[in-house]
Scaffold this motif. Sequence first.
Motif, PDB file in Angstrom:
ATOM      1  N   VAL A   1      -4.539   2.008   0.197  1.00 13.14           N
ATOM      2  CA  VAL A   1      -4.082   3.325   0.639  1.00 13.14           C
ATOM      3  C   VAL A   1      -4.280   3.409   2.148  1.00 13.14           C
ATOM      4  O   VAL A   1      -5.365   3.098   2.656  1.00 13.14           O
ATOM      5  CB  VAL A   1      -4.870   4.461  -0.041  1.00 13.14           C
TER       6      VAL A   1
ATOM      7  N   GLY B   1       0.802  -1.210   0.000  1.00 14.12           N
ATOM      8  CA  GLY B   1       0.000   0.000   0.000  1.00 14.12           C
ATOM      9  C   GLY B   1       0.833   1.257   0.000  1.00 14.12           C
ATOM     10  O   GLY B   1       2.039   1.241   0.273  1.00 14.12           O
ATOM     11  N   THR B   2       0.153   2.361  -0.289  1.00 13.30           N
ATOM     12  CA  THR B   2       0.759   3.686  -0.249  1.00 13.30           C
ATOM     13  C   THR B   2       0.307   4.419   1.000  1.00 13.30           C
ATOM     14  O   THR B   2      -0.846   4.279   1.412  1.00 13.30           O
ATOM     15  CB  THR B   2       0.392   4.509  -1.500  1.00 13.30           C
TER      16      THR B   2
ATOM     17  N   CYS C   1      -1.940   4.778  -6.293  1.00 14.55           N
ATOM     18  CA  CYS C   1      -1.927   3.390  -5.832  1.00 14.55           C
ATOM     19  C   CYS C   1      -2.211   2.446  -6.999  1.00 14.55           C
ATOM     20  O   CYS C   1      -1.492   1.465  -7.223  1.00 14.55           O
ATOM     21  CB  CYS C   1      -2.959   3.217  -4.722  1.00 14.55           C
TER      22      CYS C   1
ATOM     23  N   CYS D   1      -4.553   9.810  -4.094  1.00  9.38           N
ATOM     24  CA  CYS D   1      -3.785   8.686  -3.528  1.00  9.38           C
ATOM     25  C   CYS D   1      -4.193   7.375  -4.195  1.00  9.38           C
ATOM     26  O   CYS D   1      -3.345   6.533  -4.514  1.00  9.38           O
ATOM     27  CB  CYS D   1      -4.004   8.600  -2.025  1.00  9.38           C
TER      28      CYS D   1
END
Length: 265
Positions: free
Chosen positions: A30, A5-6, A22, A18
């Motif tokens: 996220v 994940g980010t 991603c 986001c």
Amino acid sequence: MIELGTPTLIELPEPEDCAKLCRELGLQFVELNMNLPQYQTDQINVERLQRIKETYHIYFTLHLDENLNSCDFNPHIAQAYRQTAVEAIRLARTLKIPILNMHLSRGVYFTLPERKVFLFDVYRQRYLDDMRIFRDQCEAEAGGENVKICIENCDGFTGFQVEAIDLLLESPVFGLTYDIGHNHSIGGMDEPVILKRQERLTHFHFHDAKGKKNHLPLGTGEIDAEKYLTLAKQRGCRAVLETKTVEGLRESAAWIRRRGYGEFR
């Protein structure tokens, strides 16, 4: 494979931005950071997040407010933090969020001539009693849903924090997050605590570090990240690529992709 994940990035304050990044990088989720004003429970638009999930085929995790201190000696403050956690769990149940990441507060300390004295250590029984209240309240709110609250290592676990971890881990709702950069920057002192309880290891924060400089892209510091990727794979953990910039995130994703560890789409 490891689901990656980010983090929430200052450069991308909107959740949709986001999610776009991603998806572009082939990651799966996220991490929404509840330190930011737009991710407070009274500001989050559930319908919007649900639409973003469906549009970009990603999901969310939550990083709880780093100041969260359910054991504050002021009962009004402690209750406010417990209520914050309860509201976050409710949000997680609604949006099918599997992970809530949290820090354990060390609380206030007095600085004596030769040492620091943590008040949670001096009043340890009260601290643990309050932590038990927090644990039971979170477990009741989770209600058997697939929600894990994972305790992240930060500045070196104290003795009273280790006791609190074991108390929290008595509940199936709680697990552990291993931040490999934080551990490196304090000389590896948290690793024995985590590995001794690795059957409860659920989540990772992956970033490189050089000395005390943290949140570097993977492959640019001193950490043997592949060792920890192997551990994450063995334990079936998720991992946030916790750099603080878009460019750093791209570098970390590319580094992992070259080594074939991530579940890229």
